[in-house]
Design an enzyme around this catalytic site. Sequence first.
Site, mmCIF file in Angstrom:
data_model
loop_
_atom_site.group_PDB
_atom_site.id
_atom_site.type_symbol
_atom_site.label_atom_id
_atom_site.label_comp_id
_atom_site.label_asym_id
_atom_site.label_seq_id
_atom_site.Cartn_x
_atom_site.Cartn_y
_atom_site.Cartn_z
ATOM 1 C CG ASP A 20 -1.984 1.026 1.300
ATOM 2 O OD1 ASP A 20 -1.776 2.142 0.631
ATOM 3 O OD2 ASP A 20 -2.755 1.061 1.930
ATOM 4 C CB SER B 247 -1.527 14.228 -14.706
ATOM 5 O OG SER B 247 -2.531 14.715 -15.384
ATOM 6 C CE1 TYR C 204 -4.603 12.626 -9.960
ATOM 7 C CE2 TYR C 204 -5.189 14.107 -11.672
ATOM 8 C CZ TYR C 204 -4.601 13.078 -11.179
ATOM 9 O OH TYR C 204 -4.023 12.168 -12.088
ATOM 10 C CE LYS D 152 -0.814 12.388 -10.673
ATOM 11 N NZ LYS D 152 0.120 11.300 -10.707
#
Length: 250
Positions: free
Chosen positions: A63, A143, A158, A162
Site C-alpha cells: 500500500d 499528468s 488532484y 500533480k
Amino acid sequence: MERWVGKVAIVTGASSGLGAAIAEALVKQGLIVAGFARRKERVEELAKKLEGAKGKLHAVKVDITKENEIIDGFEWVKKNLGPVHVLINNAGVARTTSLIDGETQKWKDILDTNVLGLSIATREAVKDMRANNVDGHIIHINSIVGHRVINYPGVNAYPASKHAVTALAETLRHEFIHNKLKIKITSLSPGHVDTEFQKAAGMKVDPNTSFSKIKGSNPEDIANGVLYVLGTPPHVQVQELTIAGIDEPY
C-alpha cells in the site's frame, strides 16, 4: 533497451490501468519486474499471463500510503531479486470532492499517494541504487494537470498533487547533479487515458460536455512512452514527456 535486460524494475500501482500495461511492457522487454499493489492477486493474474515472456513479473503487496509497506517491499526486492535499476512511480489516486467544503480524508488520500508515497518510494530506490553503484532511471507518472489546471468539476487537490510531482522531479534532478549521480529522472505526463481511474475516483463525466467525447490515449500508448524514455542513450535524459490524444483540447 538491451542494457536493461535481466535488470530489476519496480512498478507501483501495478494491478490495473497504466501500471499493469507498463509492467507487461517491461517484462516483454526482458526486465525482472516487481509489481507493487494493494491488490496483489491482480498482479499475480498478470504474471500468469506473462509466463514464457522474456522477463518475469513478481507480485508484491504494498500500500503506497504506508511507509512501512514501501520499505518492506523494497527489502523483499533486495533479498529476492537484486539491486533496483528502474522505478516507475505510477501509483496515483483522485477523489471526487471540492476545496470549498471538501472532505479532509479525501485530500489526504490524494496527497499520501501522489506525493508522499511517491517520495518515499523514490528515496528507497535512490538509496538502493547508490548502495549498488547503479546508474538507474526513475520515472514519475505525472499528468497534464501537473502543468496546467483544467476546468473539470470535482478535481480539488488532484492538480495540486500533480504540480507537486512536477516540482519533485525537477528538484530531484538538481539533487542528482549536486551529488554527481548519473541516475536519470523523467516526468511522464499523460492526458486522458482510458482506464478504471475515473471510476475508482468516483468521477462521473457529463455526457453533454466536451470531455465525454474525448478519446484520448490507451494504457499501451503510455507504456510505449516509458519504453522510449528508458531506451535513450546513457548521456540523454528526457526530463519531461507529455502524451495526449490528438483530439484533446487542453
